[in-house]
Design a protein around this motif. Structure first.
Motif, PDB file in Angstrom:
ATOM      1  N   TYR A  78      -9.429  -3.048   8.775  1.00 14.66           N
ATOM      2  CA  TYR A  78     -10.167  -4.240   8.390  1.00 14.66           C
ATOM      3  C   TYR A  78      -9.398  -5.473   8.814  1.00 14.66           C
ATOM      4  O   TYR A  78      -8.570  -5.996   8.073  1.00 14.66           O
ATOM      5  CB  TYR A  78     -10.388  -4.270   6.882  1.00 14.66           C
ATOM      6  CG  TYR A  78     -11.445  -3.322   6.378  1.00 14.66           C
ATOM      7  CD1 TYR A  78     -12.735  -3.339   6.896  1.00 14.66           C
ATOM      8  CD2 TYR A  78     -11.159  -2.426   5.365  1.00 14.66           C
ATOM      9  CE1 TYR A  78     -13.708  -2.478   6.426  1.00 14.66           C
ATOM     10  CE2 TYR A  78     -12.127  -1.563   4.875  1.00 14.66           C
ATOM     11  CZ  TYR A  78     -13.396  -1.596   5.402  1.00 14.66           C
ATOM     12  OH  TYR A  78     -14.352  -0.739   4.933  1.00 14.66           O
ATOM     13  N   TYR A  79      -9.623  -5.932  10.014  1.00 18.98           N
ATOM     14  CA  TYR A  79      -9.051  -7.156  10.539  1.00 18.98           C
ATOM     15  C   TYR A  79      -7.541  -7.227  10.359  1.00 18.98           C
ATOM     16  O   TYR A  79      -6.805  -6.712  11.177  1.00 18.98           O
ATOM     17  CB  TYR A  79      -9.799  -8.367   9.958  1.00 18.98           C
ATOM     18  CG  TYR A  79     -11.233  -8.340  10.401  1.00 18.98           C
ATOM     19  CD1 TYR A  79     -11.578  -8.718  11.692  1.00 18.98           C
ATOM     20  CD2 TYR A  79     -12.235  -7.843   9.574  1.00 18.98           C
ATOM     21  CE1 TYR A  79     -12.882  -8.636  12.140  1.00 18.98           C
ATOM     22  CE2 TYR A  79     -13.545  -7.756  10.017  1.00 18.98           C
ATOM     23  CZ  TYR A  79     -13.864  -8.146  11.292  1.00 18.98           C
ATOM     24  OH  TYR A  79     -15.142  -8.047  11.750  1.00 18.98           O
ATOM     25  N   SER A  80      -7.022  -7.810   9.305  1.00 23.00           N
ATOM     26  CA  SER A  80      -5.570  -8.012   9.185  1.00 23.00           C
ATOM     27  C   SER A  80      -4.897  -6.921   8.362  1.00 23.00           C
ATOM     28  O   SER A  80      -3.834  -7.152   7.783  1.00 23.00           O
ATOM     29  CB  SER A  80      -5.292  -9.388   8.558  1.00 23.00           C
ATOM     30  OG  SER A  80      -5.766 -10.417   9.382  1.00 23.00           O
ATOM     31  N   ASN A  81      -5.489  -5.751   8.312  1.00 22.73           N
ATOM     32  CA  ASN A  81      -4.957  -4.731   7.422  1.00 22.73           C
ATOM     33  C   ASN A  81      -4.244  -3.578   8.119  1.00 22.73           C
ATOM     34  O   ASN A  81      -3.961  -2.558   7.510  1.00 22.73           O
ATOM     35  CB  ASN A  81      -6.093  -4.162   6.550  1.00 22.73           C
ATOM     36  CG  ASN A  81      -5.558  -3.615   5.245  1.00 22.73           C
ATOM     37  OD1 ASN A  81      -4.897  -4.328   4.524  1.00 22.73           O
ATOM     38  ND2 ASN A  81      -5.838  -2.354   4.962  1.00 22.73           N
ATOM     39  N   ALA A  82      -3.936  -3.707   9.387  1.00 25.99           N
ATOM     40  CA  ALA A  82      -3.139  -2.671  10.055  1.00 25.99           C
ATOM     41  C   ALA A  82      -1.759  -2.625   9.419  1.00 25.99           C
ATOM     42  O   ALA A  82      -1.249  -3.647   8.935  1.00 25.99           O
ATOM     43  CB  ALA A  82      -3.028  -2.993  11.546  1.00 25.99           C
ATOM     44  N   PRO A  83      -1.111  -1.469   9.403  1.00 23.67           N
ATOM     45  CA  PRO A  83       0.166  -1.339   8.679  1.00 23.67           C
ATOM     46  C   PRO A  83       1.292  -2.204   9.242  1.00 23.67           C
ATOM     47  O   PRO A  83       2.259  -2.489   8.538  1.00 23.67           O
ATOM     48  CB  PRO A  83       0.494   0.156   8.805  1.00 23.67           C
ATOM     49  CG  PRO A  83      -0.302   0.641   9.972  1.00 23.67           C
ATOM     50  CD  PRO A  83      -1.541  -0.177   9.980  1.00 23.67           C
ATOM     51  N   TRP A  84       1.190  -2.626  10.498  1.00 24.89           N
ATOM     52  CA  TRP A  84       2.220  -3.474  11.101  1.00 24.89           C
ATOM     53  C   TRP A  84       1.881  -4.961  10.976  1.00 24.89           C
ATOM     54  O   TRP A  84       2.552  -5.806  11.553  1.00 24.89           O
ATOM     55  CB  TRP A  84       2.399  -3.114  12.575  1.00 24.89           C
ATOM     56  CG  TRP A  84       1.091  -2.945  13.313  1.00 24.89           C
ATOM     57  CD1 TRP A  84       0.268  -3.912  13.788  1.00 24.89           C
ATOM     58  CD2 TRP A  84       0.457  -1.699  13.605  1.00 24.89           C
ATOM     59  NE1 TRP A  84      -0.840  -3.378  14.367  1.00 24.89           N
ATOM     60  CE2 TRP A  84      -0.754  -2.010  14.276  1.00 24.89           C
ATOM     61  CE3 TRP A  84       0.790  -0.360  13.377  1.00 24.89           C
ATOM     62  CZ2 TRP A  84      -1.644  -1.021  14.708  1.00 24.89           C
ATOM     63  CZ3 TRP A  84      -0.084   0.615  13.813  1.00 24.89           C
ATOM     64  CH2 TRP A  84      -1.286   0.280  14.469  1.00 24.89           C
ATOM     65  N   ASN A  85       0.840  -5.266  10.202  1.00 17.42           N
ATOM     66  CA  ASN A  85       0.386  -6.647  10.120  1.00 17.42           C
ATOM     67  C   ASN A  85       1.450  -7.598   9.590  1.00 17.42           C
ATOM     68  O   ASN A  85       1.560  -8.745  10.036  1.00 17.42           O
ATOM     69  CB  ASN A  85      -0.860  -6.730   9.228  1.00 17.42           C
ATOM     70  CG  ASN A  85      -1.395  -8.144   9.130  1.00 17.42           C
ATOM     71  OD1 ASN A  85      -1.789  -8.730  10.129  1.00 17.42           O
ATOM     72  ND2 ASN A  85      -1.384  -8.709   7.923  1.00 17.42           N
ATOM     73  N   VAL A  86       2.242  -7.140   8.648  1.00 15.82           N
ATOM     74  CA  VAL A  86       3.277  -8.006   8.065  1.00 15.82           C
ATOM     75  C   VAL A  86       4.287  -8.467   9.113  1.00 15.82           C
ATOM     76  O   VAL A  86       4.956  -9.490   8.948  1.00 15.82           O
ATOM     77  CB  VAL A  86       3.970  -7.279   6.891  1.00 15.82           C
ATOM     78  CG1 VAL A  86       4.808  -6.112   7.389  1.00 15.82           C
ATOM     79  CG2 VAL A  86       4.798  -8.247   6.059  1.00 15.82           C
ATOM     80  N   HIS A  87       4.374  -7.718  10.221  1.00 16.63           N
ATOM     81  CA  HIS A  87       5.326  -8.057  11.291  1.00 16.63           C
ATOM     82  C   HIS A  87       4.628  -8.661  12.513  1.00 16.63           C
ATOM     83  O   HIS A  87       5.198  -8.714  13.596  1.00 16.63           O
ATOM     84  CB  HIS A  87       6.081  -6.789  11.730  1.00 16.63           C
ATOM     85  CG  HIS A  87       6.662  -6.019  10.595  1.00 16.63           C
ATOM     86  ND1 HIS A  87       7.715  -6.471   9.837  1.00 16.63           N
ATOM     87  CD2 HIS A  87       6.312  -4.798  10.081  1.00 16.63           C
ATOM     88  CE1 HIS A  87       8.006  -5.580   8.904  1.00 16.63           C
ATOM     89  NE2 HIS A  87       7.172  -4.558   9.033  1.00 16.63           N
ATOM     90  N   ARG A  88       3.400  -9.143  12.332  1.00 19.26           N
ATOM     91  CA  ARG A  88       2.581  -9.544  13.488  1.00 19.26           C
ATOM     92  C   ARG A  88       3.219 -10.649  14.328  1.00 19.26           C
ATOM     93  O   ARG A  88       2.996 -10.718  15.535  1.00 19.26           O
ATOM     94  CB  ARG A  88       1.191  -9.980  13.034  1.00 19.26           C
ATOM     95  CG  ARG A  88       1.156 -11.196  12.121  1.00 19.26           C
ATOM     96  CD  ARG A  88      -0.276 -11.449  11.651  1.00 19.26           C
ATOM     97  NE  ARG A  88      -0.376 -12.616  10.775  1.00 19.26           N
ATOM     98  CZ  ARG A  88      -0.154 -12.577   9.476  1.00 19.26           C
ATOM     99  NH1 ARG A  88       0.188 -11.432   8.901  1.00 19.26           N
ATOM    100  NH2 ARG A  88      -0.274 -13.663   8.751  1.00 19.26           N
TER     101      ARG A  88
END
Length: 381
Positions: A78-88
């Motif tokens: 869901y858009y910004s919910n990939a597990p690496w999002n915090v490190h985008r």
């Protein structure tokens, strides 16, 4: 830029449900991890982050390089919910390894630092919004294994000037390249942006148009908000008028659809407020939700089949009151193939006529015929 109606809806839903980086979802198509599933390993000067992003697909982030490896499909997000999002903000390069078969929806959504992507020949599909708003991405090569590109896949990639698209791609979603310099350059060459016989974009077209016969399909939203389009003829080589294909074409007044088109999909002519008449062939068997919603001036529908066909063979879904309220002109004189019994009777009649002709000829002998000819010439002379 075309508004992200779908994106807005998803983001509002996520906000209402409290969706964030820690969402867990057990559905078949969407997978996200809780924060504890993301592992950080001290690797000297750099930390290495890793986790799962599919049933048998894994990821690892180190020194700005995100690597995806394993076998099978990547999960959808869901858009910004990939597990690496915090490190985008520290992801500069993505390398997808051989064995991964898809790039999930929103996998790299809004990775504004991402400048390089490697896609292997094992990938067959690029999901919706997969690289949407990757504003630092300048070039991408799509391998021959890819057959479909989802909606908004590269939407808003404002630095993307070079895209290599192979002949294997047979499906391209709505607004896949909107907002890219690459698309702007294609529009300068022709108001028709065509990829592998797919009409991807024609939003800058003006006046009356007959779509070329070699076009096999129209991408979703291809003419969206084309304000100067006035008339359109759709050839019989196109089997379906796609979702939102002519949505919000405010000057479009006349549409002719040739025989061969079998379906008119959702929102196809939504809010075409100047539309007054349309010709629909009897080959159309399905008209999608709100295909003609907002067509407030639609007065005449010319249907090439009979009234019985229109009522019994054409499935019209909800949201099409402007269509169903218009005057429908039927073709009740449509030629029908004769039945087997009718053919037997016609053959009998023909045989009888031939026999009567033979009898009449035998009643007139040669002398009579010569006498008539002689009298004719003598009279003329």
């Amino acid at each position: 830029m075309k508004s992200f109606k779908r994106i807005t809806a998803f983001l509002m839903a996520c906000a209402m449900l409290g969706v964030g980086n820690t969402l867990s979802y057990s559905g078949d198509n969407v997978w996200a991890v809780d924060s504890e599933d993301v592992k950080a390993v001290d690797n000297g000067d750099d930390e290495v982050y890793s986790g799962k992003c599919g049933v048998d697909v894994y990821w690892e982030l180190s020194d700005g390089v995100l690597e995806i490896y394993g076998t099978g499909d990547m999960s959808n997000f869901y858009y910004s919910n990939a597990p690496w999002n915090v490190h985008r903000k520290i992801i500069y390069e993505v390398i997808i390894h051989e064995g991964v078969t898809s790039i999930g929806d929103s996998a790299f959504y809004e990775r504004t630092s991402l400048a390089s992507v490697t896609i292997p020949n094992s990938v067959s599909s690029i999901g919706s919004t997969a690289f949407c708003e990757c504003t630092s991405l300048t070039s991408i090569t799509i391998p021959d294994s890819v057959s479909s590109i989802g909606f908004n896949a590269f939407n808003g990639c404002t630095s993307l000037t070079n895209i290599t698209i192979p002949d294997s791609v047979s499906s391209i979603g709505d607004s896949a390249f909107i907002g890219t310099p690459w698309l702007e350059e294609q529009r300068k060459k022709s108001p028709f942006v065509i990829i592998n016989n797919i009409l991807v974009d024609a939003t800058t077209y003006e006046g009356d148009i007959t779509i070329p016969d070699d076009i096999s399909s129209i991408a979703d939203g291809a003419f969206f908000d084309c304000k100067s389009l006035t008339s359109i003829t759709i050839p019989n080589g196109i089997s379906s008028i796609s979702n939102s294909a002519f949505e919000s074409c405010g000057s479009l007044s006349n549409i002719t659809i040739l025989d061969g088109v079998s379906s008119i999909r959702n929102n196809a002519f939504y809010e075409c407020t100047s539309l007054t008449s349309i010709t629909i062939p009897d080959s159309v068997s399905s008209i999608g939700y709100s295909a003609f919603s907002g067509c407030v001036n639609l007065e005449n529908v010319y249907y090439t089949g009979t009234e019985e066909q229109w009522r019994n063979e054409t499935r019209i879904k909800k949201g099409n009151s402007p269509l169903t309220s218009a005057t429908i002109h039927y073709n009740d004189n449509v030629y029908e193939e004769p039945t087997e019994d009718q053919m037997v009777f016609l053959k009998f009649i023909v045989q009888k006529i031939q026999r009567i002709s033979e009898l009449l000829v035998n009643l007139i002998d040669q002398n009579t015929i010569f006498g008539v000819i002689k009298y004719f010439f003598q009279t003329k002379l």
